[in-house]
Design a protein around this motif. Structure first.
Motif, PDB file in Angstrom:
ATOM      1  N   ILE A 247       0.839  -1.200   0.000  1.00 56.61           N
ATOM      2  CA  ILE A 247       0.000   0.000   0.000  1.00 56.61           C
ATOM      3  C   ILE A 247       0.876   1.253   0.000  1.00 56.61           C
ATOM      4  O   ILE A 247       0.615   2.209  -0.725  1.00 56.61           O
TER       5      ILE A 247
ATOM      6  N   ILE B 267      -0.827  -1.499  -4.525  1.00 52.46           N
ATOM      7  CA  ILE B 267      -2.238  -1.871  -4.424  1.00 52.46           C
ATOM      8  C   ILE B 267      -3.003  -0.746  -3.737  1.00 52.46           C
ATOM      9  O   ILE B 267      -2.442   0.018  -2.951  1.00 52.46           O
ATOM     10  N   VAL B 268      -4.266  -0.651  -4.101  1.00 47.47           N
ATOM     11  CA  VAL B 268      -5.158   0.299  -3.451  1.00 47.47           C
ATOM     12  C   VAL B 268      -5.756  -0.422  -2.254  1.00 47.47           C
ATOM     13  O   VAL B 268      -6.101  -1.593  -2.333  1.00 47.47           O
TER      14      VAL B 268
ATOM     15  N   THR C 184      -8.315  -1.556  -0.534  1.00 46.89           N
ATOM     16  CA  THR C 184      -9.762  -1.784  -0.561  1.00 46.89           C
ATOM     17  C   THR C 184     -10.220  -2.497   0.720  1.00 46.89           C
ATOM     18  O   THR C 184     -11.381  -2.400   1.089  1.00 46.89           O
TER      19      THR C 184
ATOM     20  N   ALA D 152     -11.665   0.029   3.247  1.00 45.85           N
ATOM     21  CA  ALA D 152     -12.997   0.522   2.875  1.00 45.85           C
ATOM     22  C   ALA D 152     -14.044  -0.547   3.183  1.00 45.85           C
ATOM     23  O   ALA D 152     -15.119  -0.249   3.705  1.00 45.85           O
TER      24      ALA D 152
ATOM     25  N   ALA E 194     -14.494  -0.728   6.959  1.00 47.25           N
ATOM     26  CA  ALA E 194     -15.183   0.474   7.443  1.00 47.25           C
ATOM     27  C   ALA E 194     -16.676   0.385   7.162  1.00 47.25           C
ATOM     28  O   ALA E 194     -17.507   0.699   8.020  1.00 47.25           O
ATOM     29  N   GLN E 195     -17.020  -0.049   5.951  1.00 47.37           N
ATOM     30  CA  GLN E 195     -18.426  -0.141   5.597  1.00 47.37           C
ATOM     31  C   GLN E 195     -19.115  -1.243   6.411  1.00 47.37           C
ATOM     32  O   GLN E 195     -20.210  -1.047   6.934  1.00 47.37           O
TER      33      GLN E 195
ATOM     34  N   ILE F  39     -15.293   3.969  12.374  1.00 44.30           N
ATOM     35  CA  ILE F  39     -13.845   3.905  12.252  1.00 44.30           C
ATOM     36  C   ILE F  39     -13.288   5.301  12.511  1.00 44.30           C
ATOM     37  O   ILE F  39     -13.657   6.264  11.844  1.00 44.30           O
ATOM     38  N   ARG F  40     -12.414   5.408  13.466  1.00 47.26           N
ATOM     39  CA  ARG F  40     -11.871   6.724  13.810  1.00 47.26           C
ATOM     40  C   ARG F  40     -10.622   7.043  13.007  1.00 47.26           C
ATOM     41  O   ARG F  40     -10.312   8.202  12.747  1.00 47.26           O
ATOM     42  N   CYS F  41      -9.862   6.031  12.638  1.00 46.58           N
ATOM     43  CA  CYS F  41      -8.585   6.275  11.970  1.00 46.58           C
ATOM     44  C   CYS F  41      -8.163   5.039  11.186  1.00 46.58           C
ATOM     45  O   CYS F  41      -8.432   3.912  11.623  1.00 46.58           O
ATOM     46  N   ILE F  42      -7.555   5.263  10.037  1.00 44.08           N
ATOM     47  CA  ILE F  42      -6.959   4.157   9.274  1.00 44.08           C
ATOM     48  C   ILE F  42      -5.482   4.488   9.092  1.00 44.08           C
ATOM     49  O   ILE F  42      -5.149   5.584   8.635  1.00 44.08           O
ATOM     50  N   THR F  43      -4.609   3.574   9.463  1.00 39.03           N
ATOM     51  CA  THR F  43      -3.178   3.831   9.345  1.00 39.03           C
ATOM     52  C   THR F  43      -2.511   2.723   8.539  1.00 39.03           C
ATOM     53  O   THR F  43      -2.742   1.546   8.811  1.00 39.03           O
ATOM     54  N   SER F  44      -1.706   3.103   7.555  1.00 41.11           N
ATOM     55  CA  SER F  44      -0.924   2.111   6.801  1.00 41.11           C
ATOM     56  C   SER F  44       0.544   2.327   7.105  1.00 41.11           C
ATOM     57  O   SER F  44       1.063   3.431   6.905  1.00 41.11           O
TER      58      SER F  44
ATOM     59  N   ILE G  14     -13.749   8.260   3.611  1.00 40.79           N
ATOM     60  CA  ILE G  14     -12.883   7.075   3.642  1.00 40.79           C
ATOM     61  C   ILE G  14     -13.150   6.253   4.899  1.00 40.79           C
ATOM     62  O   ILE G  14     -13.250   5.036   4.862  1.00 40.79           O
ATOM     63  N   LEU G  15     -13.322   6.949   6.020  1.00 39.07           N
ATOM     64  CA  LEU G  15     -13.559   6.252   7.293  1.00 39.07           C
ATOM     65  C   LEU G  15     -14.912   5.552   7.322  1.00 39.07           C
ATOM     66  O   LEU G  15     -15.115   4.600   8.055  1.00 39.07           O
ATOM     67  N   LEU G  16     -15.855   6.067   6.505  1.00 31.71           N
ATOM     68  CA  LEU G  16     -17.157   5.417   6.422  1.00 31.71           C
ATOM     69  C   LEU G  16     -17.146   4.297   5.385  1.00 31.71           C
ATOM     70  O   LEU G  16     -18.131   3.590   5.216  1.00 31.71           O
ATOM     71  N   GLY G  17     -16.027   4.166   4.671  1.00 34.51           N
ATOM     72  CA  GLY G  17     -15.954   3.139   3.635  1.00 34.51           C
ATOM     73  C   GLY G  17     -16.765   3.509   2.404  1.00 34.51           C
ATOM     74  O   GLY G  17     -17.042   2.675   1.560  1.00 34.51           O
TER      75      GLY G  17
ATOM     76  N   VAL H   6     -13.099   4.421  -1.689  1.00 33.80           N
ATOM     77  CA  VAL H   6     -11.822   3.755  -1.500  1.00 33.80           C
ATOM     78  C   VAL H   6     -10.753   4.820  -1.719  1.00 33.80           C
ATOM     79  O   VAL H   6     -10.869   5.659  -2.608  1.00 33.80           O
TER      80      VAL H   6
ATOM     81  N   ALA I 171      -2.817   5.835  -3.008  1.00 36.83           N
ATOM     82  CA  ALA I 171      -2.073   4.917  -3.876  1.00 36.83           C
ATOM     83  C   ALA I 171      -1.427   5.701  -5.019  1.00 36.83           C
ATOM     84  O   ALA I 171      -0.269   5.477  -5.383  1.00 36.83           O
TER      85      ALA I 171
ATOM     86  N   ILE J 293       0.524   6.124   5.890  1.00 36.60           N
ATOM     87  CA  ILE J 293      -0.683   6.774   5.370  1.00 36.60           C
ATOM     88  C   ILE J 293      -1.708   6.760   6.488  1.00 36.60           C
ATOM     89  O   ILE J 293      -1.971   5.705   7.075  1.00 36.60           O
ATOM     90  N   THR J 294      -2.271   7.918   6.811  1.00 38.98           N
ATOM     91  CA  THR J 294      -3.241   7.998   7.902  1.00 38.98           C
ATOM     92  C   THR J 294      -4.528   8.648   7.409  1.00 38.98           C
ATOM     93  O   THR J 294      -4.479   9.684   6.756  1.00 38.98           O
ATOM     94  N   SER J 295      -5.646   8.028   7.683  1.00 38.35           N
ATOM     95  CA  SER J 295      -6.942   8.638   7.368  1.00 38.35           C
ATOM     96  C   SER J 295      -7.660   8.985   8.654  1.00 38.35           C
ATOM     97  O   SER J 295      -7.863   8.109   9.499  1.00 38.35           O
ATOM     98  N   ILE J 296      -8.036  10.251   8.794  1.00 40.47           N
ATOM     99  CA  ILE J 296      -8.728  10.678  10.011  1.00 40.47           C
ATOM    100  C   ILE J 296      -9.926  11.546   9.656  1.00 40.47           C
ATOM    101  O   ILE J 296     -10.054  12.017   8.528  1.00 40.47           O
TER     102      ILE J 296
END
Lengths: 416, 416
Positions: free
Chosen positions: A12, A17-18, A20, A23, A26-27, A36-41, B12-15, B18, B23, B39-42
């Motif tokens: 990622i 890759i995207v 997915t 997402a 989260a859904q 979902i409060r945060c997504i970290t890669s 993004i957090l709700l899905g 994507v 990417a 990568i962080t999504s908040i």
């Protein structure tokens, strides 16, 4: 309850890759009212992994970790999480038997010793048994947090989320619910919409939030309510959604979470109406966008991509005079194209585009980005000129969306 | 140099979407040898935003932030970053004039006051002027960090990354250079290609790496060299690229970083050849994919989307007998469609598709995913049947790419 997602691995971060998985998670959790409060890669790097686990557990009740534990990964991740939870990895016999069996069943013969480590799980973890793959998941309860470690392969991750993680989350859930309602609008910009419904927005209770999600020619409104009384949430949210829809009446395309294309397919097929496209500058993109959705064949029989003038004349019947006098990019030409494709296809609605998508081909009178669109309906023809000035791909994308918006608007007008 | 990406916003957090932006950025920066560390999504939440900015700046040289600054967003993000950088927002007249102009040019009349805030930028920031949209980007240099704040709309983000951010990153880079060379191939799988050039690959010096990037029917080879002597890098990399191209000769589509569509446009226009499309299950997607690229009009005059049988007959001249006897999804039908569109358009090459994209419409003999493709060339017609079994959109995408690969292969064959 809220949750975080941590993905571990290079793919990622390299953009190979995207993501997915996130997402999807989260859904999936969102539908169960878990936000979902945060997504970290992050990569397999000791410092980043322990920091991410620490941060996440300080912020969220549930931490979902995907990737990083496959058989060919180096041991950084395992080592780090073993230290983080102060718990060693131990070999699980039940998992080992399963992994060995899978190996044989896949016709790959006796499993090499190097693969035995796939059966190693943290001593402090419950095993999330993976029927559909070799890497087991792990469930760890620590203080107020719940951690789920899952493989990164999408179908294995989904299997474990559905069969192993969700039942555990359901068992611990509080009684907070989330309810969403969507309104898709066309023909009015975000700030104009906001002005029109300012009083309604101001009267929203604190537990209902309104978001504006704009996209070329369209604005999606989303009401999100959170609370414990699921009936109240639904009633109140729908009540506000109805007030907003009522106010915005003629701009409302759909009162559900669908695309304009889907709304067109749904409404035209219910009205037994067909559409045909005569595309010059959009080169098939309008037809292609509609075709993406199931059911397109019910409303769409025929599209003509008439990029060159002889095709405009030969197939669509645009007159030579019109092209000579006004040019291919003109109101007169798109009108004849729209009527022509109605005639060729027998469809009730004909949509035509002609423009200069760029990057070259512009003139002082008709610079790059000049686009004419016509929609011929049952009784009326509407035309509109646009002056975009973007890149070729953006000009095509905008022309496509604006053509569908014009089609929708004429459909609504002729419906009355 | 390393970088991080922070995305701000709920979608993004709700899905609901994507995260393709991250990417794209990761890949784009990766090509310039800038690695993404995290990568962080908040969401728009004060505490999460300032923590993410702090974390990122402690770890990485460059922080790319997307989203969170649109005109109707609440002021949490703006407030938070204003506090983070201890710098107020001020209105930028140049941006304001641009935003007002865009409004008028789009035919949306006088801009409402609520939109003026789009021209507000942090006092400490350089404006990243956004030619293709209303939201400006911002570039901030603080201690050892560089921050880029960008809109979340993908094409606006890409425009600003390419035109505004990359030149600034290039200006600050050390004297390590990266040189890439690309070879696009069609007709041979990844592992077969690797076998053919195994000896060349083994002889690559340590500073040149070879990557195989496969995509439906195609494999892209990328040589990447890293070092301080830019001339050496170029000479050596091109030397190896030439050896590989020479070896793979008949599979090489292009010796540059272009798409198959671009290679088709380039080669067909140099050979003064035209292509026409007769699309059923792909519904205009082949035409649309070609039209995306400048110069498409030189090789492409005409496409017919013949979704319904009467159009296949009336416009393309497919015989009723053929449809009755073999069905719309058959070798005989796609041959007649390909010949028909050659005749209608006068093009040297005719490409036809007919299939069952799904999700419904399959039969035991022709299940969902059955697709016939025909290419009629100057002297020959080739056909091929595919049995995909994916979702509708993937079936359409694969059919489209395979049709272009078949077209390319026949072109090369007839070139001799």
């Amino acid at each position: 309850m809220n949750a975080e997602i941590i993905t571990i691995g290079d793919e990622i971060l390299l953009g190979q890759i995207v993501d997915t998985n996130s997402a999807w998670i989260a859904q999936y959790l969102g539908e169960a009212d878990i936000a979902i409060r945060c997504i970290t890669s992050i990569a397999d790097r000791r410092e980043d992994i322990s920091k991410a686990l620490l941060e996440a557990s300080s912020r969220s009740d549930i931490v979902i970790v995907t990737g990083g534990l496959g058989p060919t990964k180096d041991d950084v991740t395992k080592d780090t999480i073993s230290q983080f939870f102060k718990s060693p990895f131990i070999r699980n016999q039940h998992v080992l038997d399963h992994v060995k069996q899978l190996f044989v069943r896949m016709g790959r013969g006796e499993m090499p010793i190097s693969n035995y480590a796939q059966a190693d799980v943290l001593e402090c973890a419950e095993v999330l048994f993976n029927d559909v793959g070799t890497a087991p998941g792990m469930w760890i309860e620590r203080d107020n947090n719940r951690f789920a470690f899952l493989p990164g392969v999408p179908f294995e991750m989904k299997f474990l989320m559905e069969k192993r993680v969700m039942p555990r989350l359901m068992a611990m859930r509080s009684n907070v619910h989330v309810y969403h309602s969507h309104i898709l609008t066309a023909g009015l910009g975000e700030s104009f919409l906001a002005e029109q419904i300012a009083d309604i927005e101001a009267s929203l209770p604190h537990y209902i939030k309104l978001a504006y999600l704009p996209k070329i020619g369209l604005v999606r409104l989303r009401l999100s309510a959170r609370g414990t009384d699921v009936n109240l949430l639904e009633t109140e949210t729908e009540n506000f959604a109805n007030r907003i829809s009522e106010r915005l009446k003629k701009y409302v395309v759909a009162k559900e979470d669908i695309s304009l294309e889907e709304a067109i397919i749904k409404n035209f097929s219910e009205s037994h109406l067909k559409i045909a496209f005569a595309e010059s500058c959009t080169g098939g993109t309008i037809a292609s966008n509609l075709t993406k959705y199931a059911g397109a064949s019910k409303v769409f029989d025929c599209g003509i991509v008439a990029y060159a003038n002889p095709i405009k004349q030969g197939v669509l019947g645009v007159r030579e005079n019109t092209l000579d006098e006004f040019g291919a990019v003109s109101e007169q030409t798109v009108i004849e194209m729209a009527k022509g494709v109605q005639r060729v296809s027998g469809a009730e609605y004909g949509v035509a585009t002609s423009g200069i998508a760029g990057p070259t081909g512009g003139t002082p009178e008709k610079p790059v980005g000049t686009v004419w669109i016509a929609v011929a309906g049952k009784n009326e023809i509407v035309t509109k000129k646009f002056q975009f000035n973007n890149s070729r791909q953006i000009n095509i994308e905008r022309s496509t969306m604006q053509a569908l918006v014009l089609l929708w608007n004429l459909y609504v007008k002729e419906l009355v």
